[in-house]
Design an enzyme around this catalytic site. Structure first.
Site, PDB file in Angstrom:
ATOM      1  NE  ARG A 187      -2.427   0.985   3.620  1.00  0.00           N
ATOM      2  CZ  ARG A 187      -1.730   1.755   4.474  1.00  0.00           C
ATOM      3  NH1 ARG A 187      -1.369   2.967   4.140  1.00  0.00           N
ATOM      4  NH2 ARG A 187      -1.400   1.294   5.660  1.00  0.00           N
ATOM      5  CE1 TYR A 204     -15.305  12.118 -15.516  1.00  0.00           C
ATOM      6  CE2 TYR A 204     -14.631  12.233 -13.224  1.00  0.00           C
ATOM      7  CZ  TYR A 204     -15.248  11.560 -14.258  1.00  0.00           C
ATOM      8  OH  TYR A 204     -15.809  10.340 -14.018  1.00  0.00           O
ATOM      9  CG  ASP A 209      -7.864  15.379 -16.181  1.00  0.00           C
ATOM     10  OD1 ASP A 209      -7.428  14.579 -17.027  1.00  0.00           O
ATOM     11  OD2 ASP A 209      -8.865  15.145 -15.475  1.00  0.00           O
ATOM     12  CE  LYS A 249     -12.713   7.680 -17.990  1.00  0.00           C
ATOM     13  NZ  LYS A 249     -12.739   9.064 -17.568  1.00  0.00           N
TER      14      LYS A 249
HETATM   15  C1  PLP Z   1     -12.898   9.718 -16.339  1.00  0.00           C
HETATM   16  C2  PLP Z   1     -12.176  10.960 -16.062  1.00  0.00           C
HETATM   17  C3  PLP Z   1     -11.685  11.252 -14.780  1.00  0.00           C
HETATM   18  C4  PLP Z   1     -11.924  10.327 -13.602  1.00  0.00           C
HETATM   19  O1  PLP Z   1     -11.235   9.140 -13.767  1.00  0.00           O
HETATM   20  P1  PLP Z   1     -11.663   7.756 -13.003  1.00  0.00           P
HETATM   21  O2  PLP Z   1     -10.616   6.806 -13.468  1.00  0.00           O
HETATM   22  O3  PLP Z   1     -13.042   7.417 -13.432  1.00  0.00           O
HETATM   23  O4  PLP Z   1     -11.586   8.046 -11.546  1.00  0.00           O
HETATM   24  C5  PLP Z   1     -10.989  12.417 -14.599  1.00  0.00           C
HETATM   25  N1  PLP Z   1     -10.776  13.284 -15.629  1.00  0.00           N
HETATM   26  C6  PLP Z   1     -11.237  13.045 -16.860  1.00  0.00           C
HETATM   27  C7  PLP Z   1     -10.976  14.041 -17.947  1.00  0.00           C
HETATM   28  C8  PLP Z   1     -11.954  11.888 -17.129  1.00  0.00           C
HETATM   29  O5  PLP Z   1     -12.430  11.663 -18.360  1.00  0.00           O
END
Ligand code: PLP
Length: 398
Positions: free
Chosen positions: A59, A111, A183, A208
């Site tokens: 962890r 997001y 992001d 993604k």
């Molecule tokens: C899906 C997404 C997130 C969150 O990611 P998770 O893996 O679902 O926690 C954050 N930012 C963007 C741009 C996303 O498309």
């Protein structure tokens, strides 16, 4: 591979190994273990007191499989350090808790989970949060009222694909003594490397494109060693690590990331060009189209335009719903970045709860459909969209 960092991105990621396998396997075994035994107490204390490198407890992040993944993540964006997480939101929340305590300024559309985290969880904790819908230099400067704040943004943004000038935002943030976190989920490290443009921290939902097959949930961070260490401390005590098995699956996915992204880019461009000006389609928002408002900026700061686009159909929300429901190849599903194409209607899904007035401020109309263009043959995707648009329009009252 010695001196991996001097090699090109796709070479680096394929030859990312930390450990030599005694059987000669080109890939490292998966260390499905939570703990690590020591010869004696002295050897254990050497690791605890950092006289020797070693593994103590998974962890805490000291698992060989996870560390190999992190080395690969760092190499993708030529960062000093990479961190892996159980989800994109884990990476984002740990970043904000580690570096946003003096205040967070969120620029542009981000997001939904990030917005909720900042508004519903960070504010009650006493963290000052400012949302700026436009990337306006004066407004940003005026919002950075004390040193040590965190600027957070996403580009291309969801679902309008709006492009933010990362060099400009980084310059303003740094002039005001703030850090910039980006992001980079929509672009992926193949199409955009924010650290090279001045950002301090990059985060990804690895669920993604990095994962790429809609079969794992994970997050990633790339940054300098000191900035990532502060985030790793939060990750450790919030318990946000991913499992070694998921880490190995993600490492496997990263080896095909460059070739997948190139094909996503090519397929999306082909679909965007086919739909641009097509009867029943009022707008195609895709950074690769010269008509797109942020095209020039995207061409400057990105090395590919990505697999995400938003189209707007004539007839508004009901027609858009009918198009989504009539698609055969595109799956009606949330998420993005997988090998399969997905469709979602932002006004009834991701942006449903903010209400119509707020959606309009963000340029989101009811007739919009967000498409995640997968790796199917683009001619099949175009034919699917065309038949769904035709069927939707023939079933609508005139
Ligand atoms: C899906 C997404 C997130 C969150 O990611 P998770 O893996 O679902 O926690 C954050 N930012 C963007 C741009 C996303 O498309």
């Amino acid at each position: 591979m010695a001196d991996n960092r001097s090699k090109a991105q796709s070479t680096r990621i394929i030859h990312n190994r930390r450990h030599r396998d005694v059987f000669g396997s080109p890939y490292s075994p998966v260390y499905n273990t939570t703990t690590y035994r020591f010869r004696d107490s002295e050897a254990q204390l050497d690791v605890i007191e950092a006289r020797r490198p070693g593994h103590l407890y998974t962890r805490w992040g000291t698992n060989p499989t996870i560390q190999e993944l992190e080395q690969g993540l760092a190499a993708l964006e030529l960062a000093e350090a990479g961190l892996a997480f159980a989800s994109g939101m884990a990476a984002i929340s740990a970043t904000i808790l580690a570096h946003g305590q003096r205040g967070v300024v969120c620029v542009g559309d981000v997001y939904g989970g990030t917005q909720e985290l900042l508004a519903n969880h960070c504010r009650p904790l006493g963290i000052p949060v400012t949302f700026l819908l436009q990337a306006n230099a004066e407004e940003l400067k005026a919002s950075l009222i004390r040193p040590g704040m965190l600027v957070f943004c996403e580009t291309p943004a969801n679902p309008t694909l709006a492009i933010i000038d990362l060099r400009a935002i980084a310059r303003i943030a740094h002039e005001q003594g703030a850090l910039l976190a980006v992001d980079n989920t929509f672009a992926s490290p193949i199409n955009q490397r924010p650290l090279e443009l001045g950002a301090d921290i990059v985060v990804h939902s690895a669920t993604k494109y990095l994962g790429g097959h809609s079969d794992l949930t994970a997050g990633a961070l790339m940054s300098t060693a000191p900035l990532s260490e502060a985030v790793a401390a939060w990750r450790k005590n919030l318990g946000q690590l991913l499992s070694p098995e998921t880490a190995a699956l993600l490492s496997r996915s990263l080896r095909t990331l460059p070739v997948r992204i190139r094909q996503h880019n090519e397929n999306a461009m082909t679909v965007a060009q086919a739909l641009d000006g097509y009867p029943g389609v009022t707008r195609v928002l895709y950074p690769g189209l010269p008509s797109f408002p942020g095209h020039q900026l995207a061409a400057e700061q990105m090395s590919g335009f990505g697999g995400m686009m938003t189209i707007e159909v004539t007839g508004g929300g009901e027609t858009a719903t009918a198009v989504a429901d009539n698609l055969q190849i595109f799956l009606l599903a949330t998420s993005l970045g997988g090998v399969e194409s997905l469709v979602s209607q932002p006004s009834v899904t991701s942006h449903h709860d903010i209400g119509k007035a707020e959606r309009e401020k963000r340029g989101i109309t009811d007739g919009m459909l967000r498409l995640s263009i997968g790796l199917e043959d683009p001619s099949d995707l175009i034919a699917d969209l065309q038949q769904a648009i035709a069927t939707a329009n023939s079933s609508m009252p005139q």
